[in-house]
Motif scaffolding. Structure first.
Motif, PDB file in Angstrom:
ATOM      1  N   ASP A   1       3.999   2.583  -7.182  1.00 43.80           N
ATOM      2  CA  ASP A   1       2.852   1.934  -7.794  1.00 43.80           C
ATOM      3  C   ASP A   1       1.988   1.271  -6.711  1.00 43.80           C
ATOM      4  O   ASP A   1       2.473   0.869  -5.658  1.00 43.80           O
ATOM      5  N   ASN A   2       0.701   1.208  -6.983  1.00 46.09           N
ATOM      6  CA  ASN A   2      -0.258   0.719  -5.995  1.00 46.09           C
ATOM      7  C   ASN A   2      -0.002  -0.714  -5.563  1.00 46.09           C
ATOM      8  O   ASN A   2      -0.212  -1.057  -4.404  1.00 46.09           O
ATOM      9  N   ASP A   3       0.431  -1.575  -6.490  1.00 44.95           N
ATOM     10  CA  ASP A   3       0.673  -2.967  -6.130  1.00 44.95           C
ATOM     11  C   ASP A   3       1.781  -3.095  -5.097  1.00 44.95           C
ATOM     12  O   ASP A   3       1.657  -3.828  -4.117  1.00 44.95           O
ATOM     13  N   THR A   4       2.881  -2.368  -5.295  1.00 43.63           N
ATOM     14  CA  THR A   4       3.995  -2.437  -4.356  1.00 43.63           C
ATOM     15  C   THR A   4       3.599  -1.840  -3.018  1.00 43.63           C
ATOM     16  O   THR A   4       3.916  -2.380  -1.965  1.00 43.63           O
ATOM     17  N   MET A   5       2.873  -0.719  -3.060  1.00 44.39           N
ATOM     18  CA  MET A   5       2.445  -0.091  -1.818  1.00 44.39           C
ATOM     19  C   MET A   5       1.496  -1.025  -1.055  1.00 44.39           C
ATOM     20  O   MET A   5       1.634  -1.197   0.153  1.00 44.39           O
ATOM     21  N   THR A   6       0.575  -1.646  -1.758  1.00 46.40           N
ATOM     22  CA  THR A   6      -0.360  -2.577  -1.126  1.00 46.40           C
ATOM     23  C   THR A   6       0.387  -3.752  -0.513  1.00 46.40           C
ATOM     24  O   THR A   6       0.122  -4.141   0.623  1.00 46.40           O
ATOM     25  N   GLN A   7       1.358  -4.306  -1.234  1.00 51.15           N
ATOM     26  CA  GLN A   7       2.161  -5.418  -0.709  1.00 51.15           C
ATOM     27  C   GLN A   7       2.900  -4.997   0.559  1.00 51.15           C
ATOM     28  O   GLN A   7       2.945  -5.745   1.532  1.00 51.15           O
TER      29      GLN A   7
ATOM     30  N   GLN B   1       1.440  -4.925   8.111  1.00 46.93           N
ATOM     31  CA  GLN B   1       0.283  -5.203   8.965  1.00 46.93           C
ATOM     32  C   GLN B   1       0.288  -6.649   9.429  1.00 46.93           C
ATOM     33  O   GLN B   1       0.009  -6.936  10.584  1.00 46.93           O
TER      34      GLN B   1
ATOM     35  N   GLY C   1       9.767   0.593  -3.447  1.00 46.72           N
ATOM     36  CA  GLY C   1       8.911  -0.335  -2.714  1.00 46.72           C
ATOM     37  C   GLY C   1       9.502  -1.718  -2.552  1.00 46.72           C
ATOM     38  O   GLY C   1       9.329  -2.355  -1.512  1.00 46.72           O
TER      39      GLY C   1
ATOM     40  N   ASN D   1       5.739   8.472  -3.759  1.00 50.66           N
ATOM     41  CA  ASN D   1       4.769   7.856  -4.668  1.00 50.66           C
ATOM     42  C   ASN D   1       5.359   6.571  -5.214  1.00 50.66           C
ATOM     43  O   ASN D   1       6.512   6.531  -5.631  1.00 50.66           O
TER      44      ASN D   1
ATOM     45  N   VAL E   1       2.214  -2.548   2.699  1.00 56.48           N
ATOM     46  CA  VAL E   1       1.291  -2.334   3.823  1.00 56.48           C
ATOM     47  C   VAL E   1       0.792  -3.666   4.367  1.00 56.48           C
ATOM     48  O   VAL E   1       0.759  -3.881   5.580  1.00 56.48           O
ATOM     49  N   GLN E   2       0.422  -4.581   3.496  1.00 57.28           N
ATOM     50  CA  GLN E   2      -0.061  -5.893   3.951  1.00 57.28           C
ATOM     51  C   GLN E   2       1.021  -6.657   4.701  1.00 57.28           C
ATOM     52  O   GLN E   2       0.755  -7.284   5.718  1.00 57.28           O
TER      53      GLN E   2
END
Length: 88
Positions: A64-70, A76, A43, A62, A72-73
């Motif tokens: 970690d959620n924090d990296t994936m969220t960063q 976007q 990520g 797969n 995507v944000q």
């Protein structure tokens, strides 16, 4: 009169296994109308490369959620900035 060729979808692959990343890149790269524009191991690498690549599709392993969220944000936000810049 021939119709113009469709613009290929720009794809970025994120996979931590180099073997699988290379395999996916080779397989998907052989599909008409897909263009592999970048690959990343994780990520953080995605965050470093994605802004300059303007991908249509990001295939994520797969992570970690924090990296994936960063990621995507960030993507976007770039898309929204470009869309508002095109309106003027």
């Amino acid at each position: 009169m021939d119709a113009p060729a469709p613009t290929p979808l720009r794809v970025v692959l994120i996979e931590d296994s180099a073997v699988l990343r290379d395999l996916l890149s080779a397989m998907l790269g052989g599909i008409e109308h897909l263009e592999i524009v970048g690959t990343a191991e994780n990520g953080q690498e995605l965050l470093n490369i994605a802004p300059g690549l303007a991908p249509d599709i990001i295939m994520l392993d797969n992570m970690d959620n924090d990296t994936m969220t960063q990621a995507v944000q960030m993507i976007q936000g770039k898309a929204e900035t470009e869309a508002s810049g095109n309106m003027s």
